[in-house]
Design a protein around this motif. Structure first.
Motif, PDB file in Angstrom:
ATOM      1  N   PHE A 106       2.938  13.937   1.470  1.00  0.00           N
ATOM      2  CA  PHE A 106       3.833  12.763   1.343  1.00  0.00           C
ATOM      3  C   PHE A 106       4.260  12.476  -0.093  1.00  0.00           C
ATOM      4  O   PHE A 106       4.981  11.509  -0.332  1.00  0.00           O
ATOM      5  N   GLY A 107       3.759  13.269  -1.030  1.00  0.00           N
ATOM      6  CA  GLY A 107       4.116  13.027  -2.436  1.00  0.00           C
ATOM      7  C   GLY A 107       3.413  11.829  -3.052  1.00  0.00           C
ATOM      8  O   GLY A 107       3.828  11.346  -4.116  1.00  0.00           O
ATOM      9  N   VAL A 108       2.351  11.316  -2.392  1.00  0.00           N
ATOM     10  CA  VAL A 108       1.616  10.166  -2.946  1.00  0.00           C
ATOM     11  C   VAL A 108       0.907  10.612  -4.230  1.00  0.00           C
ATOM     12  O   VAL A 108       0.207  11.614  -4.239  1.00  0.00           O
ATOM     13  N   ARG A 109       1.096   9.857  -5.305  1.00  0.00           N
ATOM     14  CA  ARG A 109       0.455  10.237  -6.575  1.00  0.00           C
ATOM     15  C   ARG A 109      -0.948   9.626  -6.663  1.00  0.00           C
ATOM     16  O   ARG A 109      -1.188   8.523  -6.165  1.00  0.00           O
ATOM     17  N   TYR A 110      -1.849  10.344  -7.286  1.00  0.00           N
ATOM     18  CA  TYR A 110      -3.212   9.831  -7.480  1.00  0.00           C
ATOM     19  C   TYR A 110      -3.812  10.479  -8.706  1.00  0.00           C
ATOM     20  O   TYR A 110      -3.307  11.500  -9.187  1.00  0.00           O
ATOM     21  N   HIS A 132      -7.546   6.692  -8.319  1.00  0.00           N
ATOM     22  CA  HIS A 132      -6.586   5.673  -8.746  1.00  0.00           C
ATOM     23  C   HIS A 132      -5.246   5.997  -8.105  1.00  0.00           C
ATOM     24  O   HIS A 132      -4.770   7.136  -8.183  1.00  0.00           O
ATOM     25  N   TRP A 133      -4.672   4.990  -7.449  1.00  0.00           N
ATOM     26  CA  TRP A 133      -3.355   5.144  -6.801  1.00  0.00           C
ATOM     27  C   TRP A 133      -2.349   4.390  -7.671  1.00  0.00           C
ATOM     28  O   TRP A 133      -2.235   3.163  -7.564  1.00  0.00           O
ATOM     29  N   PRO A 134      -1.626   5.065  -8.540  1.00  0.00           N
ATOM     30  CA  PRO A 134      -0.798   4.345  -9.523  1.00  0.00           C
ATOM     31  C   PRO A 134       0.427   3.667  -8.919  1.00  0.00           C
ATOM     32  O   PRO A 134       0.942   2.703  -9.491  1.00  0.00           O
ATOM     33  N   ASP A 135       0.902   4.141  -7.774  1.00  0.00           N
ATOM     34  CA  ASP A 135       2.162   3.589  -7.236  1.00  0.00           C
ATOM     35  C   ASP A 135       1.954   2.411  -6.298  1.00  0.00           C
ATOM     36  O   ASP A 135       2.913   1.892  -5.721  1.00  0.00           O
ATOM     37  N   SER A 164     -12.991  12.592  -0.930  1.00  0.00           N
ATOM     38  CA  SER A 164     -11.778  11.760  -1.045  1.00  0.00           C
ATOM     39  C   SER A 164     -10.726  12.435  -1.928  1.00  0.00           C
ATOM     40  O   SER A 164      -9.532  12.244  -1.708  1.00  0.00           O
ATOM     41  N   VAL A 165     -11.194  13.217  -2.916  1.00  0.00           N
ATOM     42  CA  VAL A 165     -10.229  13.927  -3.753  1.00  0.00           C
ATOM     43  C   VAL A 165      -9.467  14.939  -2.888  1.00  0.00           C
ATOM     44  O   VAL A 165      -8.233  15.062  -2.993  1.00  0.00           O
ATOM     45  N   ALA A 166     -10.195  15.596  -2.003  1.00  0.00           N
ATOM     46  CA  ALA A 166      -9.539  16.569  -1.111  1.00  0.00           C
ATOM     47  C   ALA A 166      -8.508  15.857  -0.226  1.00  0.00           C
ATOM     48  O   ALA A 166      -7.379  16.336  -0.030  1.00  0.00           O
ATOM     49  N   GLN A 167      -8.878  14.673   0.293  1.00  0.00           N
ATOM     50  CA  GLN A 167      -7.930  13.919   1.154  1.00  0.00           C
ATOM     51  C   GLN A 167      -6.725  13.432   0.351  1.00  0.00           C
ATOM     52  O   GLN A 167      -5.587  13.468   0.833  1.00  0.00           O
ATOM     53  N   ALA A 168      -6.996  12.984  -0.883  1.00  0.00           N
ATOM     54  CA  ALA A 168      -5.896  12.499  -1.734  1.00  0.00           C
ATOM     55  C   ALA A 168      -4.923  13.635  -2.033  1.00  0.00           C
ATOM     56  O   ALA A 168      -3.699  13.439  -2.039  1.00  0.00           O
ATOM     57  N   GLN A 208       0.790  -1.222   0.000  1.00  0.00           N
ATOM     58  CA  GLN A 208       0.000   0.000   0.000  1.00  0.00           C
ATOM     59  C   GLN A 208       0.828   1.281   0.000  1.00  0.00           C
ATOM     60  O   GLN A 208       0.901   1.976   1.019  1.00  0.00           O
ATOM     61  N   GLY A 209       1.357   1.608  -1.168  1.00  0.00           N
ATOM     62  CA  GLY A 209       2.123   2.839  -1.294  1.00  0.00           C
ATOM     63  C   GLY A 209       1.332   4.084  -0.948  1.00  0.00           C
ATOM     64  O   GLY A 209       1.907   5.128  -0.646  1.00  0.00           O
ATOM     65  N   GLU A 210       0.008   3.967  -0.951  1.00  0.00           N
ATOM     66  CA  GLU A 210      -0.837   5.147  -0.721  1.00  0.00           C
ATOM     67  C   GLU A 210      -1.217   5.317   0.754  1.00  0.00           C
ATOM     68  O   GLU A 210      -1.686   6.387   1.147  1.00  0.00           O
ATOM     69  N   ALA A 211      -1.022   4.255   1.570  1.00  0.00           N
ATOM     70  CA  ALA A 211      -1.625   4.250   2.914  1.00  0.00           C
ATOM     71  C   ALA A 211      -0.732   4.932   3.951  1.00  0.00           C
ATOM     72  O   ALA A 211      -0.208   4.290   4.860  1.00  0.00           O
ATOM     73  N   MET A 212      -0.580   6.226   3.820  1.00  0.00           N
ATOM     74  CA  MET A 212       0.290   6.962   4.749  1.00  0.00           C
ATOM     75  C   MET A 212      -0.398   7.236   6.090  1.00  0.00           C
ATOM     76  O   MET A 212       0.251   7.615   7.059  1.00  0.00           O
TER      77      MET A 212
END
Ligand code: FAD
Length: 400
Positions: free
Chosen positions: A151-155, A179-182, A140-144, A38-42
C-alpha cells in the motif's frame, strides 16, 4: 464525525443541508476516541482465528478483548459471521474494501482542514507502535514492510535507543517501536468535529437539535421534527453511529451489526508523550490530549446500553504505568464509547433502496474518525448520481 463530514461534503458542493442531532455535533463516539487519523491502518480488525488468542479471549485474559456473558445469545450470530469473514479468503476481500477507503482518508481530511483553516488542531509527528519484546518487534517490522510493499505505507523501525530518544519519559526498557510518519493525530477529537461543523454552518448549512425517531416519509418527501421546526428534505442520510442498527429496523433493515465498546480515562502530573502510542503487546493506546494523557482500551463485546464494566481499563492502566508515570486520574467515571461494527469489517455506505431518498452511512468500527471525510465525499457523490471516486459496491447495505 460521519454525520458532520457527510453534511459538510454535501454543503460544499452547493446543496441545502440540515444536520440534525439530539446532542451537539461530536459529543459521542467521535469525541472519546484516540484521535488518530490512521494513515497506516490498511488492514481491518480481524476476529482472532488462532487457538491461543481465542482461548485468551474466551477466558477473558489479556487486555485486548473482553465480553459480557449475558450478551452472547444476542451477539452469537453477528460474531460468528465476523469469525467467518476473518478466514484468509474473506479477510482479503475485507482488506481490499477497507484499504480502498483508507488510502483516501488522510487526503480527504487534509482537503477539509485546509479549507476550514483547522490545521492547527492536528499534529503531523506520526504515531508509534511500541514493542516490549524483540520477537514481537521483529514480527511487526515484517508486517510493516508488507504494508509498505502493498500500500506504500511509510514506516521506520526505532530500536531501543532511538525510542528512548524519541520518547524520553518512557520508563521500562522497551525493545523498540514502529514509527508511522504519515499518521495524523489530534489532541482533541471533539474539537476537530466542531471545526468541521462550524465550517459547515459558515458555508450555509443549518444545524438543529432533534431526534431521528420523528423521521417519516409523506407524499414523496422526508420530514423530521427538530427544536427549530419541521425539516422537509428530498434525501436523508442516516449516520447515527452505534445507534443506527436499531434505528433502521423501522425501515425493515435487520442488520447483523454489533458494537465493540471502548473506555478512556485521562492522567496528568507525570510523564509526557510526544506522539500517541499503541502498546502493541498489551493492546491499549496512550495519546497526549488537551485533558492529559488519554488511555483508550480495546474491544468489549457487550450490548449498547449495558452498564459499564471497565475491567480492561483497570488492566491497561496497570500495564501503562509500567511504561509511563501516570500519577493522577482526571475523571472518576471513565468515558465509554461504542465502535459501530459490521461482521465483514466494512462500513454500510450507500442507498437504502427500499425507500427513495434514504441513504446509510454508518458502521465504521475502529476507524470512523479517520473515515469521516472520505465516506462523506462518497455519500455526496452517490446522492448526486455521479461517478464515485472509488467503487462503493462493497459497502452497499444489500450485501446483508
Ligand atoms: C476507545 C475508542 C478509540 C477509538 N480510536 C479511534 C481512532 O484513533 N481513530 C479512528 O479513526 N477511530 C477511532 N475510534 C472509532 C471512532 O471513534 C468511531 O468509528 C467513530 O467515532 C464513529 O463515528 P460516528 O459519527 O459514526 O458515530 P458517533 O460519533 O457516535 O455519532 C453518532 C451521532 O448520532 C447521534 N444520534 C444517535 N441517535 C440519535 C437519534 N435518535 N437522533 C438524533 N441523533 C442521534 C449522536 O448524538 C451522535 O452525535 C475509536 C473508538 C473508540 C470507542
Amino acid at each position: 464525525m460521519i454525520g458532520v463530514a457527510t453534511a459538510l461534503q454535501l454543503v460544499r458542493r452547493g446543496h441545502s443541508v440540515c444536520l440534525v442531532d439530539r446532542k451537539e455535533p461530536g459529543q459521542e463516539t467521535s469525541s472519546g476516541n484516540a484521535g488518530i487519523v490512521q494513515g497506516e491502518a490498511m488492514l481491518p480488525f480481524q476476529f482472532p482465528r488462532d487457538l491461543k488468542t481465542l482461548l485468551q479471549t474466551a477466558l477473558r485474559r489479556g487486555v485486548a478483548a473482553s465480553y459480557h456473558v449475558n450478551a452472547l445469545p444476542r451477539l452469537a450470530s453477528p460474531l460468528f459471521r465476523y469469525w467467518l469473514h476473518s478466514s484468509p479468503k474473506r479477510y482479503e476481500i475485507a482488506t481490499r474494501g477497507h484499504s480502498s477507503l483508507m488510502q483516501h482518508a488522510l487526503s480527504a481530511h487534509e482537503e477539509l482542514l485546509a479549507e476550514c483553516g483547522a490545521g492547527s488542531l492536528t499534529q503531523r509527528a506520526g504515531y508509534h507502535h511500541v514493542y516490549r519484546t524483540a520477537r514481537a518487534l521483529d514480527a511487526s517490522v515484517a508486517q510493516a514492510e508488507e504494508l509498505h510493499q502493498r500500500f506504500g505505507v511509510r514506516y521506520s523501525m526505532l530500536d531501543r535507543a532511538a525510542l528512548a530518544n524519541a520518547e524520553p519519559d518512557l520508563v521500562l526498557p522497551l525493545a523498540g517501536a514502529i514509527h508511522w510518519p504519515d499518521t495524523m493525530t489530534v489532541r482533541d477529537p471533539a474539537a476537530l468535529v466542531s471545526a468541521y461543523s462550524t465550517y459547515f454552518l459558515k458555508l450555509g448549512g443549518c444545524f438543529s437539535r432533534g431526534d431521528a425517531d420523528s423521521l417519516k416519509r409523506e407524499e414523496g418527501a422526508w420530514y423530521l421534527e427538530t427544536e427549530d421546526g419541521t425539516v422537509k428534505a428530498e434525501h436523508v442520510v442516516i449516520a447515527l453511529g452505534p445507534w443506527s442498527c436499531e434505528f433502521v429496523t423501522r425501515f425493515g433493515y435487520r442488520l447483523p451489526l454489533f458494537v465493540k465498546r471502548g473506555y478512556n480515562q485521562h492522567f496528568t502530573g507525570g510523564g509526557k508523550l510526544r506522539v500517541p502510542m499503541l502498546d502493541a503487546e498489551r493492546a491499549y493506546v496512550l495519546a497526549p490530549m488537551e485533558q492529559g494523557i488519554r488511555l483508550t482500551t480495546g474491544a468489549e463485546f457487550a450490548l449498547l446500553d449495558a452498564p459499564a464494566t471497565p475491567v480492561q481499563l483497570a488492566q491497561a492502566t496497570v500495564a501503562a504505568r509500567e511504561l509511563l508515570d501516570l500519577p493522577r486520574v482526571v475523571e472518576h467515571q471513565p468515558w465509554l464509547g461504542n465502535r459501530p461494527c459490521t461482521p465483514d469489517m466494512l462500513p454500510v455506505l450507500g442507498a437504502a433502496k427500499r425507500f427513495p431518498g434514504l441513504w446509510f452511512n454508518f458502521g465504521h468500527a475502529h476507524q470512523g474518525f479517520t473515515l469521516g471525510p472520505i465516506c462523506g465525499r462518497l455519500m455526496a457523490e452517490l446522492i448526486e448520481g455521479r461517478q464515485t471516486l472509488l467503487a462503493t459496491k462493497p459497502y452497499e447495505v444489500d450485501r446483508f
